[in-house]
Design a protein around this motif. Structure first.
Motif, PDB file in Angstrom:
ATOM      1  N   MET A  28       0.840  -1.178   0.000  1.00 45.21           N
ATOM      2  CA  MET A  28       0.000   0.000   0.000  1.00 45.21           C
ATOM      3  C   MET A  28       0.889   1.246   0.000  1.00 45.21           C
ATOM      4  SD  MET A  28      -3.053   0.875   2.606  1.00 45.21           S
ATOM      5  CE  MET A  28      -2.930   2.433   3.407  1.00 45.21           C
ATOM      6  N   GLU A  29       0.561   2.198  -0.840  1.00 45.54           N
ATOM      7  CA  GLU A  29       1.332   3.434  -0.930  1.00 45.54           C
ATOM      8  C   GLU A  29       1.044   4.344   0.256  1.00 45.54           C
ATOM      9  OE1 GLU A  29       1.345   5.736  -4.489  1.00 45.54           O
ATOM     10  OE2 GLU A  29       1.464   3.947  -5.745  1.00 45.54           O
ATOM     11  N   SER A  30       2.087   5.034   0.700  1.00 41.66           N
ATOM     12  CA  SER A  30       1.924   6.043   1.748  1.00 41.66           C
ATOM     13  C   SER A  30       1.276   7.269   1.134  1.00 41.66           C
ATOM     14  CB  SER A  30       3.276   6.446   2.320  1.00 41.66           C
ATOM     15  OG  SER A  30       3.960   5.333   2.811  1.00 41.66           O
ATOM     16  N   PRO A  31       0.420   7.961   1.879  1.00 38.53           N
ATOM     17  CA  PRO A  31      -0.148   9.195   1.326  1.00 38.53           C
ATOM     18  C   PRO A  31       0.957  10.232   1.118  1.00 38.53           C
ATOM     19  CG  PRO A  31      -0.775   8.935   3.630  1.00 38.53           C
ATOM     20  CD  PRO A  31      -0.046   7.686   3.226  1.00 38.53           C
ATOM     21  N   PRO A  32       0.821  11.068   0.071  1.00 35.47           N
ATOM     22  CA  PRO A  32       1.844  12.088  -0.166  1.00 35.47           C
ATOM     23  C   PRO A  32       1.858  13.128   0.952  1.00 35.47           C
ATOM     24  CG  PRO A  32       0.018  12.341  -1.703  1.00 35.47           C
ATOM     25  CD  PRO A  32      -0.262  11.111  -0.901  1.00 35.47           C
ATOM     26  N   ILE A  33       2.946  13.858   0.992  1.00 33.61           N
ATOM     27  CA  ILE A  33       3.157  14.885   2.017  1.00 33.61           C
ATOM     28  C   ILE A  33       3.179  16.236   1.321  1.00 33.61           C
ATOM     29  CG2 ILE A  33       4.762  15.746   3.777  1.00 33.61           C
ATOM     30  CD1 ILE A  33       5.866  12.765   3.747  1.00 33.61           C
ATOM     31  N   ARG A  34       2.417  17.177   1.824  1.00 29.02           N
ATOM     32  CA  ARG A  34       2.398  18.533   1.261  1.00 29.02           C
ATOM     33  C   ARG A  34       3.541  19.321   1.909  1.00 29.02           C
ATOM     34  NH1 ARG A  34      -0.397  21.976  -1.676  1.00 29.02           N
ATOM     35  NH2 ARG A  34      -0.864  24.064  -0.918  1.00 29.02           N
ATOM     36  N   VAL A  35       4.518  19.714   1.073  1.00 22.39           N
ATOM     37  CA  VAL A  35       5.732  20.333   1.604  1.00 22.39           C
ATOM     38  C   VAL A  35       6.385  21.193   0.522  1.00 22.39           C
ATOM     39  CG1 VAL A  35       7.197  18.343   1.000  1.00 22.39           C
ATOM     40  CG2 VAL A  35       7.857  19.803   2.914  1.00 22.39           C
ATOM     41  N   TYR A  80      17.056  13.901  -7.071  1.00 26.93           N
ATOM     42  CA  TYR A  80      16.158  14.822  -6.364  1.00 26.93           C
ATOM     43  C   TYR A  80      15.159  15.448  -7.334  1.00 26.93           C
ATOM     44  CZ  TYR A  80      14.727  19.430  -4.767  1.00 26.93           C
ATOM     45  OH  TYR A  80      13.987  20.562  -4.500  1.00 26.93           O
ATOM     46  N   GLU A  81      15.640  15.880  -8.489  1.00 25.74           N
ATOM     47  CA  GLU A  81      14.739  16.494  -9.477  1.00 25.74           C
ATOM     48  C   GLU A  81      13.650  15.524  -9.915  1.00 25.74           C
ATOM     49  OE1 GLU A  81      17.523  19.813 -11.664  1.00 25.74           O
ATOM     50  OE2 GLU A  81      17.747  17.727 -12.300  1.00 25.74           O
ATOM     51  N   GLY A  82      13.933  14.221  -9.833  1.00 25.22           N
ATOM     52  CA  GLY A  82      12.948  13.216 -10.212  1.00 25.22           C
ATOM     53  C   GLY A  82      11.877  12.961  -9.174  1.00 25.22           C
ATOM     54  N   PHE A  83      12.162  13.249  -7.897  1.00 24.06           N
ATOM     55  CA  PHE A  83      11.143  12.975  -6.877  1.00 24.06           C
ATOM     56  C   PHE A  83      10.633  14.207  -6.135  1.00 24.06           C
ATOM     57  CE2 PHE A  83      15.111  12.023  -4.367  1.00 24.06           C
ATOM     58  CZ  PHE A  83      14.966  12.953  -3.358  1.00 24.06           C
ATOM     59  N   ARG A  84      11.248  15.363  -6.355  1.00 22.28           N
ATOM     60  CA  ARG A  84      10.828  16.568  -5.626  1.00 22.28           C
ATOM     61  C   ARG A  84       9.354  16.891  -5.915  1.00 22.28           C
ATOM     62  NH1 ARG A  84      14.301  20.883  -9.221  1.00 22.28           N
ATOM     63  NH2 ARG A  84      13.009  20.723 -11.097  1.00 22.28           N
ATOM     64  N   LEU A  98       6.254   9.415  -1.524  1.00 20.78           N
ATOM     65  CA  LEU A  98       7.356   8.557  -1.094  1.00 20.78           C
ATOM     66  C   LEU A  98       7.664   7.469  -2.114  1.00 20.78           C
ATOM     67  CD1 LEU A  98       6.697   8.291   2.737  1.00 20.78           C
ATOM     68  CD2 LEU A  98       8.085   9.915   1.473  1.00 20.78           C
ATOM     69  N   GLU A  99       6.656   7.020  -2.855  1.00 20.38           N
ATOM     70  CA  GLU A  99       6.880   6.025  -3.896  1.00 20.38           C
ATOM     71  C   GLU A  99       7.825   6.558  -4.969  1.00 20.38           C
ATOM     72  OE1 GLU A  99       6.184   2.727  -3.995  1.00 20.38           O
ATOM     73  OE2 GLU A  99       5.628   3.192  -1.929  1.00 20.38           O
ATOM     74  N   ARG A 100       7.751   7.842  -5.269  1.00 21.52           N
ATOM     75  CA  ARG A 100       8.655   8.428  -6.262  1.00 21.52           C
ATOM     76  C   ARG A 100      10.100   8.407  -5.759  1.00 21.52           C
ATOM     77  NH1 ARG A 100       6.536  13.908  -8.677  1.00 21.52           N
ATOM     78  NH2 ARG A 100       8.421  13.634  -9.884  1.00 21.52           N
ATOM     79  N   ILE A 101      10.275   8.594  -4.453  1.00 22.65           N
ATOM     80  CA  ILE A 101      11.630   8.495  -3.879  1.00 22.65           C
ATOM     81  C   ILE A 101      12.110   7.057  -4.003  1.00 22.65           C
ATOM     82  CG2 ILE A 101      13.036   8.688  -1.784  1.00 22.65           C
ATOM     83  CD1 ILE A 101      11.027  10.865  -0.833  1.00 22.65           C
ATOM     84  N   ARG A 102      11.263   6.117  -3.604  1.00 23.43           N
ATOM     85  CA  ARG A 102      11.662   4.706  -3.625  1.00 23.43           C
ATOM     86  C   ARG A 102      11.970   4.216  -5.030  1.00 23.43           C
ATOM     87  NH1 ARG A 102       6.891   4.368   0.124  1.00 23.43           N
ATOM     88  NH2 ARG A 102       7.803   4.549   2.188  1.00 23.43           N
ATOM     89  N   GLN A 103      11.344   4.788  -6.040  1.00 19.67           N
ATOM     90  CA  GLN A 103      11.529   4.341  -7.422  1.00 19.67           C
ATOM     91  C   GLN A 103      12.493   5.224  -8.214  1.00 19.67           C
ATOM     92  OE1 GLN A 103       7.494   4.397  -8.787  1.00 19.67           O
ATOM     93  NE2 GLN A 103       6.908   2.649  -7.536  1.00 19.67           N
ATOM     94  N   ALA A 104      13.086   6.215  -7.595  1.00 21.02           N
ATOM     95  CA  ALA A 104      13.896   7.199  -8.310  1.00 21.02           C
ATOM     96  C   ALA A 104      15.116   6.601  -9.007  1.00 21.02           C
ATOM     97  CB  ALA A 104      14.332   8.322  -7.365  1.00 21.02           C
TER      98      ALA A 104
END
Length: 170
Positions: free
Chosen positions: A1-8, A140-144, A162-168
């Motif tokens: 299950m994917e973690s919900p995104p974080i607004r930041v 970083y540019e790929g998951f920011r 967080l999935e974008r970080i894990r798959q970067a």
């Protein structure tokens, strides 16, 4: 299950990522936080100039004396030796204090800080330190978080998945 995104905002994302990369390069946590703050500040100043929010500085002032630097994510960060160890130095030679950087990142991510850090550490662990330092800014540019590329995106919050970080690294 994917973690919900974080607004930041992007700045604390880059700060935390740069700290994780610096630690992977062997820097102690306090040095890593200090270096990370300098990298994020340099990136923010460059973007402000690109957007016309800050003026370009041209070499009217005499060149400062050579200083010790540490290369992190494609940037040469001036450093200074302190009682706390090696820390990033501002143009006046004053060190960037790790406690303030840690508080900034903690406020930005709140209760999700450990989860975000773990995702970044997992990404960083998958690459050799030298390769990570060389390619880390592109990662970083790929998951920011996505924000508008124009002035409306300055300081805007976006969604960090967080999935974008894990798959970067894929």
């Amino acid at each position: 299950m994917e973690s919900p995104p974080i607004r930041v905002n992007r700045a604390p994302v880059l700060t935390l990522w740069a700290a994780v990369v610096a630690e992977r390069l062997g820097h102690p946590p306090d040095t890593a936080l200090s270096l990370a703050s300098a990298v994020a500040g340099t990136a923010a100043r460059a973007k402000a100039r690109r957007l016309g929010l800050a003026e370009e500085h041209h070499g009217d002032a005499p060149a400062p004396p050579p200083r010790q630097t540490v290369r992190l994510l494609g940037r040469e960060v001036p450093v200074t030796e302190t009682a706390e160890g090696l820390l990033a130095a501002d143009p006046d030679g004053k060190p960037a204090r790790p406690a303030a950087v840690k508080a900034y990142v903690t406020r930005a991510f709140g209760e999700r800080l450990a989860e975000v850090r773990a995702a970044m550490e997992g990404l960083a662990a998958g690459l050799a330190p030298e390769e990570l330092n060389r390619t880390g800014f592109r990662l970083y540019e790929g998951f920011r978080p996505e924000v508008p590329a124009d002035v409306t995106g300055w300081g805007a919050k976006g969604m960090l998945a967080l999935e974008r970080i894990r798959q970067a690294a894929d």
